[in-house]
Design an enzyme around this catalytic site. Structure first.
Site, PDB file in Angstrom:
ATOM      1  N   HIS A  21      -9.880  25.448 -10.702  1.00 47.10           N
ATOM      2  CA  HIS A  21      -9.922  25.822 -12.131  1.00 47.10           C
ATOM      3  C   HIS A  21      -9.348  24.611 -13.112  1.00 47.10           C
ATOM      4  CE1 HIS A  21     -10.006  29.851 -11.019  1.00 47.10           C
ATOM      5  NE2 HIS A  21      -9.523  29.658 -10.088  1.00 47.10           N
ATOM      6  N   THR A  48       8.981  -8.512   1.970  1.00 47.35           N
ATOM      7  CA  THR A  48       9.185  -8.246   3.542  1.00 47.35           C
ATOM      8  C   THR A  48      10.499  -7.943   4.010  1.00 47.35           C
ATOM      9  OG1 THR A  48       9.630 -10.774   3.489  1.00 47.35           O
ATOM     10  CG2 THR A  48       7.118  -9.939   4.235  1.00 47.35           C
ATOM     11  N   ASN A  69     -15.591  32.413 -19.508  1.00 47.02           N
ATOM     12  CA  ASN A  69     -15.971  31.008 -20.061  1.00 47.02           C
ATOM     13  C   ASN A  69     -16.961  31.208 -21.248  1.00 47.02           C
ATOM     14  OD1 ASN A  69     -15.900  29.176 -17.062  1.00 47.02           O
ATOM     15  ND2 ASN A  69     -14.257  29.514 -18.450  1.00 47.02           N
ATOM     16  N   PHE A 113       0.983  -1.210  -0.035  1.00 47.80           N
ATOM     17  CA  PHE A 113       0.074   0.022  -0.074  1.00 47.80           C
ATOM     18  C   PHE A 113       0.878   1.193  -0.097  1.00 47.80           C
ATOM     19  CE2 PHE A 113      -2.461   3.052   2.049  1.00 47.80           C
ATOM     20  CZ  PHE A 113      -3.645   3.212   1.539  1.00 47.80           C
ATOM     21  N   GLU A 145      -5.721  29.565 -11.074  1.00 52.38           N
ATOM     22  CA  GLU A 145      -5.636  28.942 -12.376  1.00 52.38           C
ATOM     23  C   GLU A 145      -4.383  29.155 -12.938  1.00 52.38           C
ATOM     24  OE1 GLU A 145      -5.976  26.835 -14.035  1.00 52.38           O
ATOM     25  OE2 GLU A 145      -7.564  26.876 -15.455  1.00 52.38           O
ATOM     26  N   LYS A 174       2.117  20.824 -24.361  1.00 55.30           N
ATOM     27  CA  LYS A 174       1.060  21.229 -23.356  1.00 55.30           C
ATOM     28  C   LYS A 174       1.752  21.412 -21.895  1.00 55.30           C
ATOM     29  CE  LYS A 174      -3.532  22.420 -23.022  1.00 55.30           C
ATOM     30  NZ  LYS A 174      -4.869  21.964 -22.943  1.00 55.30           N
ATOM     31  N   ARG A 195     -14.131  33.741  -9.604  1.00 50.54           N
ATOM     32  CA  ARG A 195     -15.122  32.877  -9.907  1.00 50.54           C
ATOM     33  C   ARG A 195     -15.184  31.515  -9.145  1.00 50.54           C
ATOM     34  NH1 ARG A 195     -10.693  33.575 -13.435  1.00 50.54           N
ATOM     35  NH2 ARG A 195      -9.733  31.525 -14.162  1.00 50.54           N
ATOM     36  N   ARG A 254       2.611  25.584 -27.833  1.00 50.51           N
ATOM     37  CA  ARG A 254       1.882  24.923 -26.634  1.00 50.51           C
ATOM     38  C   ARG A 254       1.221  23.747 -27.115  1.00 50.51           C
ATOM     39  NH1 ARG A 254      -3.244  25.966 -23.384  1.00 50.51           N
ATOM     40  NH2 ARG A 254      -2.502  25.404 -21.273  1.00 50.51           N
ATOM     41  N   ARG A 310     -14.708  22.388 -10.552  1.00 48.73           N
ATOM     42  CA  ARG A 310     -14.307  23.684 -11.376  1.00 48.73           C
ATOM     43  C   ARG A 310     -15.484  24.856 -10.857  1.00 48.73           C
ATOM     44  NH1 ARG A 310     -13.690  23.285 -17.651  1.00 48.73           N
ATOM     45  NH2 ARG A 310     -13.084  25.488 -17.562  1.00 48.73           N
ATOM     46  N   HIS A 311     -15.255  26.039 -10.845  1.00 45.83           N
ATOM     47  CA  HIS A 311     -16.027  27.009 -10.433  1.00 45.83           C
ATOM     48  C   HIS A 311     -17.079  27.057 -11.574  1.00 45.83           C
ATOM     49  CE1 HIS A 311     -14.586  28.792 -14.165  1.00 45.83           C
ATOM     50  NE2 HIS A 311     -13.410  28.477 -13.764  1.00 45.83           N
TER      51      HIS A 311
HETATM   52  N1  LIG Z   1       1.109   1.895   7.766  1.00 40.75           N
HETATM   53  C1  LIG Z   1       0.376   0.688   7.831  1.00 40.75           C
HETATM   54  N2  LIG Z   1       0.280   0.089   8.836  1.00 40.75           N
HETATM   55  C2  LIG Z   1      -0.873  -0.853   9.042  1.00 40.75           C
HETATM   56  N3  LIG Z   1      -1.488  -1.039   7.822  1.00 40.75           N
HETATM   57  C3  LIG Z   1      -1.575  -0.387   6.812  1.00 40.75           C
HETATM   58  C4  LIG Z   1      -0.505   0.736   6.551  1.00 40.75           C
HETATM   59  N4  LIG Z   1      -0.528   1.288   5.506  1.00 40.75           N
HETATM   60  C5  LIG Z   1      -1.742   0.634   4.695  1.00 40.75           C
HETATM   61  N5  LIG Z   1      -2.427  -0.354   5.855  1.00 40.75           N
HETATM   62  C6  LIG Z   1      -3.510  -1.044   5.569  1.00 40.75           C
HETATM   63  O1  LIG Z   1      -2.786  -2.417   5.378  1.00 40.75           O
HETATM   64  C7  LIG Z   1      -3.512  -3.156   4.290  1.00 40.75           C
HETATM   65  C8  LIG Z   1      -2.675  -4.199   3.722  1.00 40.75           C
HETATM   66  O2  LIG Z   1      -1.554  -3.785   3.214  1.00 40.75           O
HETATM   67  P1  LIG Z   1      -0.493  -4.381   2.167  1.00 40.75           P
HETATM   68  O3  LIG Z   1      -0.006  -3.387   1.693  1.00 40.75           O
HETATM   69  O4  LIG Z   1      -1.095  -5.254   1.467  1.00 40.75           O
HETATM   70  O5  LIG Z   1       0.291  -5.180   3.170  1.00 40.75           O
HETATM   71  P2  LIG Z   1       1.794  -5.768   3.056  1.00 40.75           P
HETATM   72  O6  LIG Z   1       2.471  -5.173   1.766  1.00 40.75           O
HETATM   73  O7  LIG Z   1       2.600  -5.445   4.472  1.00 40.75           O
HETATM   74  O8  LIG Z   1       1.383  -7.359   3.112  1.00 40.75           O
HETATM   75  C9  LIG Z   1      -3.865  -2.112   3.326  1.00 40.75           C
HETATM   76  O9  LIG Z   1      -5.133  -2.420   2.733  1.00 40.75           O
HETATM   77  C10 LIG Z   1      -4.080  -0.920   4.366  1.00 40.75           C
HETATM   78  O10 LIG Z   1      -5.605  -0.697   4.430  1.00 40.75           O
HETATM   79  O1  LIG Z   2      -4.575  24.626 -20.351  1.00 36.56           O
HETATM   80  P1  LIG Z   2      -5.908  24.827 -20.929  1.00 36.56           P
HETATM   81  O2  LIG Z   2      -6.567  23.485 -21.735  1.00 36.56           O
HETATM   82  O3  LIG Z   2      -5.767  25.983 -21.777  1.00 36.56           O
HETATM   83  O4  LIG Z   2      -6.909  25.215 -19.945  1.00 36.56           O
HETATM   84  C1  LIG Z   2      -6.660  26.017 -18.702  1.00 36.56           C
HETATM   85  C2  LIG Z   2      -7.668  27.103 -19.234  1.00 36.56           C
HETATM   86  O5  LIG Z   2      -8.834  26.770 -18.742  1.00 36.56           O
HETATM   87  C3  LIG Z   2      -9.412  28.172 -18.175  1.00 36.56           C
HETATM   88  C4  LIG Z   2     -10.743  28.189 -18.903  1.00 36.56           C
HETATM   89  O6  LIG Z   2     -10.700  28.202 -20.636  1.00 36.56           O
HETATM   90  O7  LIG Z   2      -9.790  27.975 -16.798  1.00 36.56           O
HETATM   91  P2  LIG Z   2     -11.069  28.347 -15.781  1.00 36.56           P
HETATM   92  O8  LIG Z   2     -11.561  26.940 -15.389  1.00 36.56           O
HETATM   93  O9  LIG Z   2     -10.429  29.213 -14.713  1.00 36.56           O
HETATM   94  O10 LIG Z   2     -11.928  29.467 -16.549  1.00 36.56           O
HETATM   95  C5  LIG Z   2      -8.670  29.240 -18.550  1.00 36.56           C
HETATM   96  O11 LIG Z   2      -8.684  30.334 -17.857  1.00 36.56           O
HETATM   97  C6  LIG Z   2      -7.352  28.516 -18.480  1.00 36.56           C
HETATM   98  O12 LIG Z   2      -6.315  29.038 -19.091  1.00 36.56           O
END
Ligand SMILES: Nc1ncnc2c1ncn2[C@@H]1O[C@H](COP(=O)(O)OP(=O)(O)O)[C@@H](O)[C@H]1O
Ligand SMILES: O=P(O)(O)OC[C@H]1O[C@@](CO)(OP(=O)(O)O)[C@@H](O)[C@@H]1O
Length: 738
Positions: free
Chosen positions: A691, A428, A559, A352, A625, A654, A604, A650, A552-553
């Protein structure tokens, strides 16, 4: 959840844009308007009253174009003629339904013939054109339409802002309150339920190379052994015979970017192969592939193509990049690769924790892989070994377990030599002898930090055992739960007899960290940027189940006008969403006294959260944003026209593209790191109103989506994404309120 969509609008799988045309030169008495109707809701589901009218392109040509929803790329349709004023009776074209598959018209390109009342036949020539268009271009086309205030030829684009005027009309009459049954608003999420974490780990390549497999029926196909018993030296000799797991494109689950394995029959069908996902992660800011443009990045290193450091730069900006550079310049060569070696008894949360840490480091831009020795064991020795296999006084069992651990370690080191940065070695590793073996193998190759998980809470251990017996592939074929439970307890006893807590080397010990009381982290001999971040991350994680809501807002005035950035108020539609959101939060979190609402510092989001009552609201600058710099306030069309180079840069990259005097997505990820840490640390529900770009980055962390996909993740307006943080991992649910 845990996996993400591989769809990328710039590749061949953009949206299908279809244009249908009909041509006829005869002058008709009384005007008949050509329409299209067919098998999918977009074109009326065979209800002629919902048929879509074609538009007159010239005196003889009629045209209709629309975007085909991805799940309806096979559709039947027909043309029909409707009188201009009284839509009845309509005349449907003669002949069978037309079939369009992925934009290609099946069968002969027959003309459309209609039998008129007077038994005359009228014929139209038919033309079909289809293109794949990225959502980016669709959005630009929509924005061009908004600017020019004329009717768009693109219909039904699945972007809520595009339909804003329609929606406003439909919604304004209704009250802003939601039905009590919130399930009514649930829409499918792009990813599905959690998968057993160990199955998501690295696919054993040493076993593939040497031909050791579980057959599809669960039988073991032995590896051809060499005389001296060495595995590493005989790789080249056996390469030709190896069975390679080829991702089968026909089995790519929709929107997941992961593939099922063809050849490993002992795994549940949901198993995903991480190696495929690894291909999607770009490794670096310093990558020679990166095209330098004045605004694309400010990070340059003189890296020769064969330099050892070429792949060692994280695909990241800011602190992560600075930290990586400093560590590489100061530390010895082997320190450029970090191995986090888990230690602990079974069911202490090792897998985990390893999975969570992998997700976090990848999101930050570090090339990270999770190697699970259990997966190697199951592949080599089958998944139904009894507790005896794990006895310390069973020499064959011991040797077999050490062997698979060594194979996994070999694979991890080989991957690091190819440029991998952080390997998480999950087993282990509970005796100092085993750990010695790993340290020897690591010498000169990588730096090891042991990460030991200790849990002294008997109730938690009991719950974990039950979860393990239910989920682990080791018990998938054991129909009797109690028999599986007894066997696992015996296995645990066998481990406890020889368990030696870590006292050597560099280590981090997490002691009772997740039970919610009195936990602690002990750290020994830890230094460097990345180890420091890892400790900080681990200190803040826990297992308390709680939801995180991302939205998102409400639609903003910008927009509506297709302008980016800015700090405008919300539109009427946006206000309606704000009321609905408040209603949702009130219903969904009515018993959650400690919940909080986080917004950005922009109007927004603040206005959208405004109607929510009864919870503290926190404004975070980090949630603002993406800063579009000199492009702020422009439409995408205006950028394309006035700054074509910026627009193209871009479009090409991107993720890394930085707006002049603004930010890139990588910058956004960097500034969101404290938000992620705080979301991990919180034990109560949080509603994040932010955003598009910011939410893409936050969502990618929880959904474990590769960096390159982040700028293209769909993040619709007026939709709430609920991330449920639970004991088995992360799950997602979506509500579309409007
Ligand atoms: N630090 C932790 N101590 C105890 N239990 C944990 C911890 N972190 C996650 N778990 C829980 O233990 C469950 C089993 O974990 P897993 O990662 O499969 O164990 P392991 O790999 O040690 O056999 C997870 O589904 C989670 O709910
Ligand atoms: O990276 P892209 O795809 O351009 O998306 C980000 C853009 O989304 C927008 C809307 O087009 O965000 P927002 O939800 O804040 O209105 C722009 O303001 C912003 O530049």
């Amino acid at each position: 959840m845990g996996s993400g969509s591989s769809r990328h609008p710039d590749r061949e799988d953009g949206q299908l844009y279809v244009s249908l045309k009909m041509e006829n030169y005869t002058k008709l008495k009384g005007e008949l308007i050509p329409h299209v109707y067919g098998s999918v809701p977009l074109i009326g589901s065979w209800d002629s009253s919902k048929a879509l009218p074609m538009e007159r392109e010239s005196t003889s040509m009629w045209e209709l174009s629309f975007v085909v929803p991805p799940n309806h790329e096979t559709l039947y349709f027909k043309f029909l003629l409707k009188p201009k004023y009284n839509h009845e009776p309509c005349i449907v074209e003669e002949g069978p339904n037309r079939l369009l598959i992925a934009g290609t018209l099946q069968g002969d390109g027959r003309s459309a013939s209609f039998k008129l009342d007077n038994e005359d036949i009228i014929e139209y020539r038919v033309f079909v054109k289809a293109d794949r268009v990225s959502p980016f271009d669709l959005a630009a086309s929509w924005r061009a339409f908004q600017e020019n205030r004329r009717h768009s030829s693109v219909r039904d684009v699945p972007d809520v802002s595009i339909n804003s005027s329609l929606m406003a009309g439909a919604e304004h009459g209704s009250s802003a309150s939601l039905e009590l049954d919130l399930e009514h608003y649930v829409v499918p999420a792009p990813t599905t339920s959690a998968v057993y974490a160990a199955n998501l780990t690295e696919t054993p390549r040493s076993l593939k190379r040497t031909g050791v497999f579980s057959g599809t029926d669960g039988t073991i196909i032995p590896r051809p052994s060499s005389k001296d018993g060495h595995t590493s030296n005989d790789r080249s000799a056996t390469t030709k015979q190896m069975e390679v797991i080829v991702p089968d494109p026909t089995r790519v689950p929709s929107g997941s970017g992961m593939v099922d394995s063809k050849s490993m029959g002992t795994f549940p069908s949901l198993q995903k192969q991480d190696s495929y996902r690894g291909l999607l992660v770009d490794r670096g800011v310093g990558s020679p592939r990166l095209v330098k443009s004045p605004s694309i990045t400010n990070f340059t290193l003189d890296l020769k193509p064969d330099s050892d450091a070429k792949n060692m730069m994280p695909a990241a900006a800011g602190a992560v990049a600075a930290g990586a550079v400093a560590d590489q310049m100061l530390g010895p060569k082997e320190d450029r690769h970090l191995a986090i070696v888990l230690v602990g008894l079974p069911v202490r949360g090792k897998t985990f924790t390893a999975a969570k840490l992998t997700r976090y480091l990848r999101w930050l831009g570090h090339d990270t892989k999770h190697f699970n020795v259990g997966k190697y064991r199951r592949l080599k020795h089958g998944s139904n070994q009894t507790a005896d296999f794990f006895r310390a006084d069973n020499p064959e069992g011991l040797e077999a377990r050490n062997e698979v651990a060594a194979l996994a370690m070999e694979d991890m080191i080989a991957w690091m030599q190819e440029g991998g940065q952080v390997g998480i070695f999950d087993a282990t590793n509970s005796s100092s002898r085993r750990r010695n073996m790993l340290m020897k193998m690591a010498e000169g190759n990588c730096k090891i930090i042991f990460l030991e998980t200790i849990c002294n809470d008997p109730k938690l251990i009991e719950r974990n055992i039950r979860l393990k017996v239910q989920q682990s592939p080791d018990y998938a074929e054991e129909p009797d739960f109690e028999a599986g439970y007894r066997d696992f307890k015996n296995r645990l006893d066998n481990y406890e007899k020889v368990y030696e807590p870590v006292e050597e080397g560099s280590y981090i010990k997490m002691i009772d960290m997740v039970s919610g009381h009195g936990g602690q982290i002990q750290v020994n001999n830890i230094s460097g940027y990345l180890p420091g971040r890892i400790v900080f991350f681990l200190v803040n994680t826990h297992l308390t189940p709680r939801p995180i809501f991302l939205t998102r807002h409400g639609e903003s005035l910008y927009n509506v006008r297709g302008r980016i950035g800015g700090d405008t108020a919300i539109s009427e539609t946006g206000e309606l969403y704000a009321k609905k959101l408040a209603n949702f939060v009130e219903k969904r979190l009515k018993n959650e006294k400690a919940a909080s609402i986080w917004t950005s510092t922009l109007q927004r989001t603040i206005l959208t959260a405004n109607p929510i009552a009864g919870f503290p609201k926190i404004q975070w600058r980090a949630l603002d944003e993406i800063n579009s710099g000199v492009c702020d306030g422009m439409t995408y069309e205006e950028i394309k026209k006035n700054m074509p180079e910026e627009y193209e840069s871009r479009k090409k990259d991107k993720l890394r593209y930085r707006y002049p005097r603004g930010e890139s997505y990588l910058d956004v990820i960097q500034r969101l790191e404290p938000v992620i840490i705080e979301l991990e640390r919180q034990r109560a529900p949080v509603v994040v109103v932010s955003h598009q770009a910011v939410l893409r980055a936050l969502y990618a962390y929880f959904a474990d989506r590769p960096l390159n996909e982040i700028p293209h993740i769909e993040m619709p307006l007026h939709t709430i994404i609920e991330i449920q943080m639970g004991v088995t991992g992360v799950q997602e649910k979506r509500y579309k309120l409007m």
